[in-house]
Design a protein around this motif. Structure first.
Motif: not given
Length: 131
Positions: A43-55, A77-85, A107-109
């Motif tokens: 959630t930290t990594a996704a939140g940072e990616a989302l904040a970057n996209a918004v900004e 075999g992994k959790l995949a999380v994509d954040v896109s714009d 650092a966390v991914t």
């Protein structure tokens, strides 16, 4: 037919969208068996990616055509999380104490790829929790 769980959200590229997306991602992760540090890291990594996209993705007057999207699922075999714009990078004024988003994500991914061919897609891959 066995269908893997997935979460797909698309919201306006506005700062007020980031927290609800992170909360939905946290609930999704907990529902599929993630807990503790794993949930926090994702959630930290996704939140940072989302904040970057918004900004950085859209000009401030982009209007309703500007959006961010999160797609989370179990894949290969992994959790995949994509954040896109679908915007294009806009350099904003550097403010003190800011500009750490990508460093935090890295650092966390365990695995990250950033594709800027059509907007920006931050592809993050995380290890599944041990049973």
């Amino acid at each position: 037919m066995n269908v893997a769980p997935r979460l797909r959200l698309r919201c306006p590229a506005q700062s007020r969208s980031v927290a609800p997306i992170r909360h939905a991602l946290r609930a999704f992760l907990e529902a599929i068996g993630f807990d503790g540090k794993c949930v926090d890291d994702v959630t930290t990594a996704a939140g940072e990616a989302l904040a970057n996209a918004v900004e950085h993705a859209y000009p401030s007057d982009a209007g309703p055509a500007s959006y961010v999207e999160l797609h989370a699922r179990i894949a290969r075999g992994k959790l995949a999380v994509d954040v896109s714009d679908r915007g294009s990078f806009i350099q904003r004024e550097r403010l003190p104490g800011r500009g750490f988003g990508l460093r935090i994500i890295r650092a966390v991914t365990p695995q990250i790829r950033i594709d800027t061919a059509n907007g920006t897609n931050v592809r993050m891959r995380f290890h599944l929790p041990k049973s």
